[in-house]
Design a protein around this motif. Sequence first.
Motif, PDB file in Angstrom:
ATOM      1  N   PRO A  28       0.674  -1.125  -0.038  1.00 51.58           N
ATOM      2  CA  PRO A  28       0.119   0.110   0.224  1.00 51.58           C
ATOM      3  C   PRO A  28       0.932   1.278   0.095  1.00 51.58           C
ATOM      4  O   PRO A  28       0.253   2.245  -0.586  1.00 51.58           O
ATOM      5  N   ALA A  29       2.016   1.228   0.793  1.00 50.12           N
ATOM      6  CA  ALA A  29       2.924   2.440   0.561  1.00 50.12           C
ATOM      7  C   ALA A  29       3.398   2.720  -0.689  1.00 50.12           C
ATOM      8  O   ALA A  29       3.492   3.761  -1.152  1.00 50.12           O
ATOM      9  N   VAL A  30       3.584   1.727  -1.564  1.00 47.58           N
ATOM     10  CA  VAL A  30       3.832   1.999  -2.845  1.00 47.58           C
ATOM     11  C   VAL A  30       3.096   2.551  -3.897  1.00 47.58           C
ATOM     12  O   VAL A  30       3.238   3.590  -4.589  1.00 47.58           O
ATOM     13  N   VAL A  31       1.661   2.012  -3.659  1.00 51.54           N
ATOM     14  CA  VAL A  31       0.712   2.615  -4.219  1.00 51.54           C
ATOM     15  C   VAL A  31       0.147   4.058  -3.840  1.00 51.54           C
ATOM     16  O   VAL A  31      -0.061   5.047  -4.634  1.00 51.54           O
ATOM     17  N   ALA A  32       0.437   4.064  -2.571  1.00 51.78           N
ATOM     18  CA  ALA A  32      -0.047   5.781  -2.147  1.00 51.78           C
ATOM     19  C   ALA A  32       0.998   6.693  -2.451  1.00 51.78           C
ATOM     20  O   ALA A  32       0.787   7.858  -2.925  1.00 51.78           O
ATOM     21  N   GLU A  33       2.271   6.174  -2.512  1.00 47.90           N
ATOM     22  CA  GLU A  33       3.473   7.204  -2.984  1.00 47.90           C
ATOM     23  C   GLU A  33       3.098   7.623  -4.492  1.00 47.90           C
ATOM     24  O   GLU A  33       3.217   8.654  -4.843  1.00 47.90           O
ATOM     25  N   LEU A  34       2.905   6.724  -5.186  1.00 46.63           N
ATOM     26  CA  LEU A  34       2.378   6.812  -6.753  1.00 46.63           C
ATOM     27  C   LEU A  34       1.309   7.498  -6.980  1.00 46.63           C
ATOM     28  O   LEU A  34       1.103   8.688  -7.838  1.00 46.63           O
ATOM     29  N   ARG A  35       0.061   7.197  -6.244  1.00 45.37           N
ATOM     30  CA  ARG A  35      -1.115   8.157  -6.275  1.00 45.37           C
ATOM     31  C   ARG A  35      -0.786   9.635  -5.865  1.00 45.37           C
ATOM     32  O   ARG A  35      -1.455  10.507  -6.579  1.00 45.37           O
ATOM     33  N   SER A  36      -0.092   9.918  -4.897  1.00 43.82           N
ATOM     34  CA  SER A  36       0.308  11.113  -4.545  1.00 43.82           C
ATOM     35  C   SER A  36       1.247  11.954  -5.466  1.00 43.82           C
ATOM     36  O   SER A  36       1.743  13.146  -5.225  1.00 43.82           O
ATOM     37  N   GLY A  37       1.702  11.107  -6.565  1.00 39.14           N
ATOM     38  CA  GLY A  37       2.664  11.758  -7.436  1.00 39.14           C
ATOM     39  C   GLY A  37       4.205  12.021  -6.960  1.00 39.14           C
ATOM     40  O   GLY A  37       4.850  12.913  -7.649  1.00 39.14           O
ATOM     41  N   ARG A  38       4.402  11.339  -6.206  1.00 36.27           N
ATOM     42  CA  ARG A  38       5.839  11.255  -5.517  1.00 36.27           C
ATOM     43  C   ARG A  38       6.737  10.326  -6.091  1.00 36.27           C
ATOM     44  O   ARG A  38       6.449   9.242  -6.705  1.00 36.27           O
ATOM     45  N   SER A  39       8.192  10.601  -6.251  1.00 32.93           N
ATOM     46  CA  SER A  39       9.137   9.685  -6.930  1.00 32.93           C
ATOM     47  C   SER A  39       9.222   8.563  -6.013  1.00 32.93           C
ATOM     48  O   SER A  39       9.269   8.468  -4.841  1.00 32.93           O
ATOM     49  N   PRO A  40       9.538   7.340  -6.462  1.00 32.89           N
ATOM     50  CA  PRO A  40       9.739   6.115  -5.651  1.00 32.89           C
ATOM     51  C   PRO A  40      10.827   6.071  -5.012  1.00 32.89           C
ATOM     52  O   PRO A  40      11.886   7.029  -5.452  1.00 32.89           O
ATOM     53  N   ALA A  41      11.089   5.567  -3.901  1.00 30.82           N
ATOM     54  CA  ALA A  41      12.546   5.614  -3.242  1.00 30.82           C
ATOM     55  C   ALA A  41      13.621   5.102  -3.943  1.00 30.82           C
ATOM     56  O   ALA A  41      14.724   5.645  -3.781  1.00 30.82           O
ATOM     57  N   ASP A  42      13.226   4.194  -4.837  1.00 31.05           N
ATOM     58  CA  ASP A  42      14.699   3.748  -5.781  1.00 31.05           C
ATOM     59  C   ASP A  42      14.885   4.494  -6.846  1.00 31.05           C
ATOM     60  O   ASP A  42      15.985   4.408  -7.619  1.00 31.05           O
ATOM     61  N   GLY A  43      14.197   5.859  -7.204  1.00 33.09           N
ATOM     62  CA  GLY A  43      14.522   6.655  -8.346  1.00 33.09           C
ATOM     63  C   GLY A  43      14.124   6.036  -9.572  1.00 33.09           C
ATOM     64  O   GLY A  43      14.780   6.736 -10.408  1.00 33.09           O
ATOM     65  N   THR A  44      13.324   5.194  -9.660  1.00 34.41           N
ATOM     66  CA  THR A  44      13.051   4.675 -10.978  1.00 34.41           C
ATOM     67  C   THR A  44      12.383   5.833 -11.677  1.00 34.41           C
ATOM     68  O   THR A  44      12.736   5.609 -13.008  1.00 34.41           O
ATOM     69  N   LEU A  45      11.518   6.543 -11.422  1.00 37.78           N
ATOM     70  CA  LEU A  45      10.872   7.525 -12.103  1.00 37.78           C
ATOM     71  C   LEU A  45      11.023   8.849 -11.361  1.00 37.78           C
ATOM     72  O   LEU A  45      11.144   8.750  -9.891  1.00 37.78           O
ATOM     73  N   THR A  46      11.364  10.221 -11.856  1.00 39.07           N
ATOM     74  CA  THR A  46      11.174  11.266 -11.144  1.00 39.07           C
ATOM     75  C   THR A  46       9.793  11.404 -10.704  1.00 39.07           C
ATOM     76  O   THR A  46       8.806  11.078 -11.442  1.00 39.07           O
ATOM     77  N   ALA A  47       9.301  12.512 -10.009  1.00 41.12           N
ATOM     78  CA  ALA A  47       8.147  12.925  -9.396  1.00 41.12           C
ATOM     79  C   ALA A  47       7.409  13.553 -10.601  1.00 41.12           C
ATOM     80  O   ALA A  47       6.114  13.061 -10.675  1.00 41.12           O
ATOM     81  N   ALA A  48       7.952  14.094 -11.520  1.00 40.19           N
ATOM     82  CA  ALA A  48       7.337  14.840 -12.696  1.00 40.19           C
ATOM     83  C   ALA A  48       6.958  13.729 -13.579  1.00 40.19           C
ATOM     84  O   ALA A  48       5.820  13.965 -14.381  1.00 40.19           O
ATOM     85  N   GLU A  49       7.743  12.610 -13.795  1.00 46.55           N
ATOM     86  CA  GLU A  49       7.265  11.665 -14.443  1.00 46.55           C
ATOM     87  C   GLU A  49       6.055  10.875 -14.087  1.00 46.55           C
ATOM     88  O   GLU A  49       5.078  10.657 -14.891  1.00 46.55           O
ATOM     89  N   VAL A  50       6.139  10.545 -12.783  1.00 46.42           N
ATOM     90  CA  VAL A  50       5.133  10.100 -12.074  1.00 46.42           C
ATOM     91  C   VAL A  50       3.793  10.815 -12.371  1.00 46.42           C
ATOM     92  O   VAL A  50       2.499  10.463 -12.718  1.00 46.42           O
ATOM     93  N   ARG A  51       3.852  12.295 -12.191  1.00 49.69           N
ATOM     94  CA  ARG A  51       2.787  13.177 -12.383  1.00 49.69           C
ATOM     95  C   ARG A  51       2.193  13.288 -13.922  1.00 49.69           C
ATOM     96  O   ARG A  51       0.859  13.186 -13.881  1.00 49.69           O
ATOM     97  N   ARG A  52       3.012  13.106 -14.687  1.00 50.50           N
ATOM     98  CA  ARG A  52       2.625  13.037 -16.085  1.00 50.50           C
ATOM     99  C   ARG A  52       1.787  11.663 -16.570  1.00 50.50           C
ATOM    100  O   ARG A  52       1.004  11.761 -17.247  1.00 50.50           O
ATOM    101  N   MET A  53       2.203  10.536 -15.878  1.00 49.07           N
ATOM    102  CA  MET A  53       1.358   9.395 -15.985  1.00 49.07           C
ATOM    103  C   MET A  53       0.062   9.528 -15.460  1.00 49.07           C
ATOM    104  O   MET A  53      -0.794   8.957 -16.092  1.00 49.07           O
ATOM    105  N   ILE A  54      -0.079   9.949 -14.201  1.00 44.78           N
ATOM    106  CA  ILE A  54      -1.241  10.063 -13.715  1.00 44.78           C
ATOM    107  C   ILE A  54      -2.158  10.973 -14.506  1.00 44.78           C
ATOM    108  O   ILE A  54      -3.256  10.609 -14.935  1.00 44.78           O
TER     109      ILE A  54
END
Length: 420
Positions: free
Chosen positions: A35-61
């Motif tokens: 759930p922490a991973v999902v919550a992080e992505l839903r909020s538009g934050r970058s994953p802890a391992d830096g796979t994507l940037t926060a901007a990239e996550v927000r663009r996906m959403i």
Amino acid sequence: MPADLAVIGLGHLGLPLAQAATAAGIATVGHDDDPAVVAELRSGRSPADGTLTAAEVRRMISAGFRATTEPSELGRARTVVVCVPAPLGEDHAPDLRALEATARVLAAGLRPRTTVILESTVHPGATEDFLQPLLEEGSGLRAGRDFHLAYSPSRLDPGNRSYGYGNTPKVVGGLTPACTEAAAAFYGRLTERVVRARGPREAETVKLLETNYRHVNIALANEMAVFCHDTGVDLWDVIRCAETKPFGFQAFRPGPGVGGHAAPLDPNYLPRQGRSPGYPLRMVELAQEVNGRMPRYIIQRCTTLLNEHGKSARGARILLLGVTYKPDHADQEGSPAPEIASRLIDMGAQLSFHDPYAHQWRAGGRPVPRADSLYEAAAEADLTVLLQHHRTYDLQGLAVKAQLLLDTRGASPAGAAHRL
């Protein structure tokens, strides 16, 4: 709203796939048990391992990507790609517990005409011998008749500025020719070229060969590093000259360890009765041995340098630069830095670290203080050790500031530091 694609496992494999699919206009849902991973992505934050940037996550959403922990979403997708981790366990065999749990959940809602593709790094035969029976048993459907089943090895290189999802050929191997074509049709929407393997075992073995190729050649470079240091030869000049050969040579460089998510796999440890060859891959075994002892060799070089300058490791102030496994990337998976740090701490060294991609760091369960001012820390340290060369590091300037600089990546100008 039903998705065209469901990606199971939103880690270093699944997230880039979901990003590429979303960018291609494919309605994509991402599933993860955490759930922490999902919550992080839903909020538009970058994953802890830096796979994507926060901007990239927000663009996906904004393009329609959804992250969920709900298994019910999976059965509504036309294509399901499984990207859950399958790390090597203590017995050197892949740990398939996450894959088994995923297969059981997926099977419960699997519908006819769905295309299921496995991307997790597994041993040859896992798609047919492990995943297929679980899906068929749980769904009552038959692979190759009622639904498509295929394997496609991941070829992602995090942080690579030249090759990404679109221009890296994708290998696919299906249970039947129709399965292969279904998987190829999906990946054809994301990549410029799809390469069809004879079947899933061949596709799985592609990953085995590519991973072991990397480890074996890095091991050779690491052995050459030790040999050249002992004989007074400048290895980095040797590599510079050797890589001008236009054929028959590919340059690999030594370092303090290999790192990364894809560990070398010896088929002798495959969890299948009667299917392993009965003898180890000696080159792979030797590569693991050579690469595994590089952290200890780095410690040896550190203590020797300190001794040559009248200092002992006990009480020495040592600064480690770069604790991630790749340059310019936040992922620390398999990095040799924790082992090196733990050994230095055990020897009584006063350790600190700096990494632009890590603001907190632990080694052996112990917190290591972060140096906020890089140049001041290098000037105060008895020894500065470059473990990973991030582009932000000015090694010429660091060499001037540092009392002693050990460069394990050969990135500093010749004569500016002690190099591996």
